[in-house]
Write an enzyme that holds these catalytic residues in place. Structure first.
Site, PDB file in Angstrom:
ATOM      1  N   LEU A  10       0.949  -1.624   0.327  1.00  0.00           N
ATOM      2  CA  LEU A  10       0.284  -0.258   0.351  1.00  0.00           C
ATOM      3  C   LEU A  10       1.101   1.342   0.464  1.00  0.00           C
ATOM      4  CD1 LEU A  10      -2.330  -1.498   2.658  1.00  0.00           C
ATOM      5  CD2 LEU A  10      -2.836  -0.831   0.256  1.00  0.00           C
ATOM      6  N   ALA A  11       2.348   1.636  -0.845  1.00  0.00           N
ATOM      7  CA  ALA A  11       2.556   2.380  -1.187  1.00  0.00           C
ATOM      8  C   ALA A  11       1.482   3.353  -1.902  1.00  0.00           C
ATOM      9  CB  ALA A  11       4.031   2.244  -1.641  1.00  0.00           C
ATOM     10  N   GLY A  14      -0.355   1.206  -4.938  1.00  0.00           N
ATOM     11  CA  GLY A  14      -1.353   0.124  -4.163  1.00  0.00           C
ATOM     12  C   GLY A  14      -2.253   0.882  -3.328  1.00  0.00           C
ATOM     13  N   ARG A  33       2.858  -4.818   4.522  1.00  0.00           N
ATOM     14  CA  ARG A  33       4.092  -5.887   5.258  1.00  0.00           C
ATOM     15  C   ARG A  33       4.389  -4.418   6.361  1.00  0.00           C
ATOM     16  NH1 ARG A  33       9.984  -5.675   3.113  1.00  0.00           N
ATOM     17  NH2 ARG A  33      10.609  -4.164   3.358  1.00  0.00           N
ATOM     18  N   SER A  34       4.847  -3.563   6.125  1.00  0.00           N
ATOM     19  CA  SER A  34       4.473  -2.226   7.816  1.00  0.00           C
ATOM     20  C   SER A  34       2.587  -1.755   7.786  1.00  0.00           C
ATOM     21  CB  SER A  34       4.822  -1.707   7.448  1.00  0.00           C
ATOM     22  OG  SER A  34       6.020  -1.653   6.419  1.00  0.00           O
ATOM     23  N   ASN A 102       5.631  -3.527 -12.111  1.00  0.00           N
ATOM     24  CA  ASN A 102       6.265  -3.577 -13.372  1.00  0.00           C
ATOM     25  C   ASN A 102       7.205  -4.303 -13.169  1.00  0.00           C
ATOM     26  OD1 ASN A 102       5.499  -1.315 -15.013  1.00  0.00           O
ATOM     27  ND2 ASN A 102       6.533   0.579 -13.666  1.00  0.00           N
ATOM     28  N   SER A 128      -0.686   1.408 -15.986  1.00  0.00           N
ATOM     29  CA  SER A 128       0.404   2.512 -16.427  1.00  0.00           C
ATOM     30  C   SER A 128      -0.588   3.919 -16.246  1.00  0.00           C
ATOM     31  CB  SER A 128       0.026   2.836 -18.181  1.00  0.00           C
ATOM     32  OG  SER A 128       1.089   4.267 -18.110  1.00  0.00           O
ATOM     33  N   LYS A 182       2.972  -3.911 -21.829  1.00  0.00           N
ATOM     34  CA  LYS A 182       2.961  -1.881 -20.749  1.00  0.00           C
ATOM     35  C   LYS A 182       4.825  -1.857 -20.991  1.00  0.00           C
ATOM     36  CE  LYS A 182       3.154   0.719 -17.552  1.00  0.00           C
ATOM     37  NZ  LYS A 182       3.678   0.520 -16.858  1.00  0.00           N
ATOM     38  N   HIS A 185       4.687  -0.107 -24.020  1.00  0.00           N
ATOM     39  CA  HIS A 185       4.612   0.866 -23.729  1.00  0.00           C
ATOM     40  C   HIS A 185       4.902   2.274 -23.427  1.00  0.00           C
ATOM     41  CE1 HIS A 185       2.983   4.039 -21.039  1.00  0.00           C
ATOM     42  NE2 HIS A 185       1.317   3.845 -21.515  1.00  0.00           N
ATOM     43  N   ASN A 186       5.731   1.160 -22.589  1.00  0.00           N
ATOM     44  CA  ASN A 186       6.851   2.425 -21.705  1.00  0.00           C
ATOM     45  C   ASN A 186       8.035   3.060 -22.888  1.00  0.00           C
ATOM     46  OD1 ASN A 186       5.707   1.662 -19.346  1.00  0.00           O
ATOM     47  ND2 ASN A 186       7.703   1.831 -18.477  1.00  0.00           N
ATOM     48  N   GLU A 189       6.603   5.256 -24.938  1.00  0.00           N
ATOM     49  CA  GLU A 189       6.988   6.915 -24.184  1.00  0.00           C
ATOM     50  C   GLU A 189       8.338   7.023 -24.575  1.00  0.00           C
ATOM     51  OE1 GLU A 189       5.189   5.483 -20.378  1.00  0.00           O
ATOM     52  OE2 GLU A 189       7.480   7.112 -19.564  1.00  0.00           O
ATOM     53  N   LYS A 260      14.613   3.890 -14.841  1.00  0.00           N
ATOM     54  CA  LYS A 260      14.647   2.745 -14.582  1.00  0.00           C
ATOM     55  C   LYS A 260      14.335   1.650 -14.886  1.00  0.00           C
ATOM     56  CE  LYS A 260      10.973   5.274 -11.165  1.00  0.00           C
ATOM     57  NZ  LYS A 260       9.085   4.939 -10.610  1.00  0.00           N
TER      58      LYS A 260
HETATM   59  P1  NDP Z   1       7.427   0.620  -4.466  1.00  0.00           P
HETATM   60  O1  NDP Z   1       7.938   0.913  -5.599  1.00  0.00           O
HETATM   61  O2  NDP Z   1       8.092   2.154  -3.316  1.00  0.00           O
HETATM   62  O3  NDP Z   1       7.328  -0.420  -3.370  1.00  0.00           O
HETATM   63  C1  NDP Z   1       7.440  -0.116  -2.089  1.00  0.00           C
HETATM   64  C2  NDP Z   1       5.999  -0.778  -1.033  1.00  0.00           C
HETATM   65  O4  NDP Z   1       6.895  -2.405  -1.541  1.00  0.00           O
HETATM   66  C3  NDP Z   1       5.840  -0.856   0.258  1.00  0.00           C
HETATM   67  O5  NDP Z   1       4.305  -1.458   0.068  1.00  0.00           O
HETATM   68  C4  NDP Z   1       6.653  -1.809   0.552  1.00  0.00           C
HETATM   69  O6  NDP Z   1       6.482  -2.004   1.654  1.00  0.00           O
HETATM   70  C5  NDP Z   1       6.608  -2.901  -0.449  1.00  0.00           C
HETATM   71  N1  NDP Z   1       7.859  -3.484   0.329  1.00  0.00           N
HETATM   72  C6  NDP Z   1       9.387  -3.508  -0.033  1.00  0.00           C
HETATM   73  N2  NDP Z   1       9.697  -4.587  -0.258  1.00  0.00           N
HETATM   74  C7  NDP Z   1       8.911  -5.642   0.490  1.00  0.00           C
HETATM   75  C8  NDP Z   1       9.069  -7.174   0.694  1.00  0.00           C
HETATM   76  N3  NDP Z   1      10.548  -8.004   0.818  1.00  0.00           N
HETATM   77  N4  NDP Z   1       8.307  -7.559   1.354  1.00  0.00           N
HETATM   78  C9  NDP Z   1       6.769  -7.022   1.452  1.00  0.00           C
HETATM   79  N5  NDP Z   1       6.673  -5.741   1.294  1.00  0.00           N
HETATM   80  C10 NDP Z   1       7.807  -4.938   0.884  1.00  0.00           C
HETATM   81  O7  NDP Z   1       5.494   1.163  -4.564  1.00  0.00           O
HETATM   82  P2  NDP Z   1       4.977   2.297  -5.597  1.00  0.00           P
HETATM   83  O8  NDP Z   1       3.707   2.014  -4.908  1.00  0.00           O
HETATM   84  O9  NDP Z   1       5.915   3.213  -6.276  1.00  0.00           O
HETATM   85  O10 NDP Z   1       5.028   0.535  -6.688  1.00  0.00           O
HETATM   86  C11 NDP Z   1       4.200  -0.248  -6.486  1.00  0.00           C
HETATM   87  C12 NDP Z   1       4.884  -0.792  -7.840  1.00  0.00           C
HETATM   88  O11 NDP Z   1       4.365  -0.311  -9.040  1.00  0.00           O
HETATM   89  C13 NDP Z   1       6.128  -0.593  -8.199  1.00  0.00           C
HETATM   90  O12 NDP Z   1       6.575  -2.359  -9.214  1.00  0.00           O
HETATM   91  C14 NDP Z   1       6.443   0.089  -9.309  1.00  0.00           C
HETATM   92  O13 NDP Z   1       6.947  -0.169 -10.611  1.00  0.00           O
HETATM   93  C15 NDP Z   1       4.432  -0.017  -9.734  1.00  0.00           C
HETATM   94  N6  NDP Z   1       4.146   0.727 -10.719  1.00  0.00           N
HETATM   95  C16 NDP Z   1       4.507   2.481 -10.390  1.00  0.00           C
HETATM   96  C17 NDP Z   1       4.283   2.908 -11.027  1.00  0.00           C
HETATM   97  C18 NDP Z   1       4.159   4.334 -10.521  1.00  0.00           C
HETATM   98  O14 NDP Z   1       4.146   5.592 -11.093  1.00  0.00           O
HETATM   99  N7  NDP Z   1       4.771   4.480  -9.199  1.00  0.00           N
HETATM  100  C19 NDP Z   1       3.581   3.392 -12.334  1.00  0.00           C
HETATM  101  C20 NDP Z   1       2.862   1.827 -12.403  1.00  0.00           C
HETATM  102  C21 NDP Z   1       4.123   0.872 -11.726  1.00  0.00           C
HETATM  103  P3  NDP Z   1       6.392  -1.114   3.412  1.00  0.00           P
HETATM  104  O15 NDP Z   1       5.874  -0.149   3.256  1.00  0.00           O
HETATM  105  O16 NDP Z   1       5.952  -2.494   4.674  1.00  0.00           O
HETATM  106  O17 NDP Z   1       7.935  -0.869   2.977  1.00  0.00           O
END
Ligand code: NDP
Length: 476
Positions: A10-11, A14, A33-34, A102, A128, A182, A185-186, A189, A260
């Site tokens: 849920l960064a 998510g 995870r956290s 990704n 995307s 995808k 697509h990139n 881009e 990236k």
């Molecule tokens: P991040 O890529 O920064 O990832 C952070 C998340 O991953 C957090 O929820 C973190 O949990 C979790 N995480 C990292 N390591 C682990 C582990 N070992 N076990 C469990 N959980 C873990 O987040 P984004 O939201 O930016 O991106 C998520 C995905 O989406 C990536 O694959 C990215 O490439 C893809 N994406 C991103 C786009 C963008 O614009 N940002 C666009 C399209 C796709 P915790 O909080 O516990 O650290």
């Protein structure tokens, strides 16, 4: 078990995807995870819909109705594998794991095969549109089994961007197909952005115009055939002034482009498949060149004044020339990208519908553009189109734009303005349409030094010339 779909990770991505699902009426299980991230989502946005938060993976899985659908939205690579390993023992036959990160399509193929062995569906899904898209409607490219799409399709089609009432989501094909498209697509881009950057550079050099003036030109272009998200935000960025210095924003940004890695993946895959995606490759290398600051500084010192002074006589004609050159080069980049998808689809047996790809890129994603409708029409009219360049709408534009394209590339070369993507697109076009290519000489050289043989234009068979002997020809 009450949740229809779950999101773990849920960064920013998510979190927004989960909110989008909830806002569309789905009951969403949450896990991270956290646990702080899960708690803050519920605290800040809990009123947007129905969330079922869990702090352990086991509770999270237990909160999902069957067959379960779990979206994994964590960092690509090892973290994705770690989450899958944790999930798999908790799932039951027929459940679906959706990786929306990704991932490289080869990883997706590997994971799909492994999970199939457990009776689970693994759906590598390209998403995307960045964080805004995730929240308000992304373009969604799910791979995996047709069966998994029966559950996921109605959900994803509802949360995706909609264009003319058509969702920007469709089932792409088995296993890695979604992450593959995808990736391409990139790559497109990358090419699109490089072409836009070159057009800006040309306008700036040729017209001695300010970024704000060039922003106006892009704004105008956005009212026509070039209308697209990237052209729109180009006008926005060029029109912006740095608050600290009042200088044009684009002049205070360090001119070293970052990446990236999806452009690199696209080029690597195209090399493997033997598809000349020259525009995407030039764009990827142009970013990498921009980062070689030491070499650039050394070359600048050695060649301080390599180009001729550029004086454009007629402003309007020049602007129109650059517009036409940009459109033609962009058509080449898309033609190459679609060739790449077709080749991947054949190689991996995915049966991807190219017109369908253009349809789901019309909204939500970074390369959304008016002319994607034309690409869809082109492939709908002729599924086995040899290249997008010859589809009537595109052939008209490119044909009419050729003189302008040549003028722009030639003027840029004389003035020493680098246009790797414009000029390589033009070279690609000229090579495709040439009656004869010097590839014949290359075959001759290969036969001369390595007895690699050649074919003749006038007879069937494989031949070799006895170069070191009496130079007679033998059948190989
Ligand atoms: P991040 O890529 O920064 O990832 C952070 C998340 O991953 C957090 O929820 C973190 O949990 C979790 N995480 C990292 N390591 C682990 C582990 N070992 N076990 C469990 N959980 C873990 O987040 P984004 O939201 O930016 O991106 C998520 C995905 O989406 C990536 O694959 C990215 O490439 C893809 N994406 C991103 C786009 C963008 O614009 N940002 C666009 C399209 C796709 P915790 O909080 O516990 O650290």
């Amino acid at each position: 078990a009450t949740a229809q779909i779950g999101v773990t990770g849920l960064a920013v991505m998510g979190r927004n995807l989960a909110r989008n699902l909830a806002r569309n009426g789905f009951t969403v299980a949450l896990h991270n995870r956290s646990p702080e991230r899960t708690r803050s989502l519920v605290a800040e946005h809990g009123d947007e819909g129905t969330f079922v938060p869990s702090e352990s993976m086991a509770d999270f899985v237990a909160s999902l109705e069957r067959p379960r659908a779990v979206i994994v939205m964590v960092k690509a690579g090892a973290p994705t594998d770690a989450v899958i390993d944790e999930l798999v023992p908790l799932l039951e036959e027929g459940d679906i794991v959706v990786d929306c990160g990704n991932a490289h399509f080869a990883d997706t193929r590997r994971r799909e095969e492994a999970l199939r062995g457990h009776g689970l569906h693994f759906v590598g899904t390209g998403v995307s549109g960045g964080e805004e898209g995730a929240l308000r409607g992304p373009s969604i490219m799910p791979g995996g089994s047709a069966e998994s799409y029966r559950k996921l399709g109605p959900i994803f089609e509802k949360i995706a961007a909609q264009v003319d009432g058509v969702p920007c989501c469709r089932h792409i094909g088995p296993d890695g197909a979604g992450h593959f498209v995808k990736m391409v697509h990139n790559g497109i881009e990358y090419a699109d952005m490089q072409l836009i950057a070159e057009a800006y550079d040309l306008l700036r050099a040729g017209l001695s115009a300010s970024p704000a003036e060039i922003a106006e030109i892009f704004r105008e272009w956005n009212g026509g055939e070039l209308e697209s998200f990237l052209i729109e935000i180009t006008a926005d960025v060029l029109g912006h002034s740095d608050p600290a210095t009042a200088r044009p924003f684009v002049d205070v940004v360090l001119d070293q482009a970052e990446q990236k890695g999806t452009g690199r993946w696209t080029v690597q895959s195209a090399l493997d498949l033997g598809i000349p995606i020259t525009g995407i490759a030039e764009a990827t290398f142009a970013r990498s060149l921009s980062g070689h600051a030491d070499q650039r500084a050394a070359a600048r010192r050695a060649f301080p004044d390599a180009g001729e002074k550029w004086q454009v006589d007629d402003r309007d004609t020049f602007v129109e020339d650059v517009r036409r050159a940009l459109l033609s080069s962009k058509i080449v980049a898309y033609a190459q990208g679609f060739d790449h998808i077709r080749a991947g689809s054949q190689e991996y047996d995915w049966d991807i519908d190219l017109g369908g790809m253009a349809t789901i890129w019309r909204g939500g994603c970074i390369i959304r553009a008016r002319f994607l409708d034309r690409i869809r029409e082109a492939y709908d009219t002729e599924r086995d189109l040899p290249t997008l360049l010859v589809a009537p709408w595109f052939a008209d534009r490119v044909g009419a734009g050729v003189p302008a394209w040549r003028r722009v590339v030639a003027d840029a070369a004389r003035a020493g303005v680098p246009t790797p993507a414009f000029s390589s697109s033009l070279a690609y076009f000229d090579a495709l349409r040439a009656e004869r290519l010097p590839a014949a000489l290359i075959q001759g050289l290969r036969d001369n030094f390595g007895a690699h043989t050649y074919h003749r234009v006038d007879r069937e068979g494989t031949f070799h010339t006895l170069w070191a002997g009496d130079r007679s020809e033998v059948e190989a």
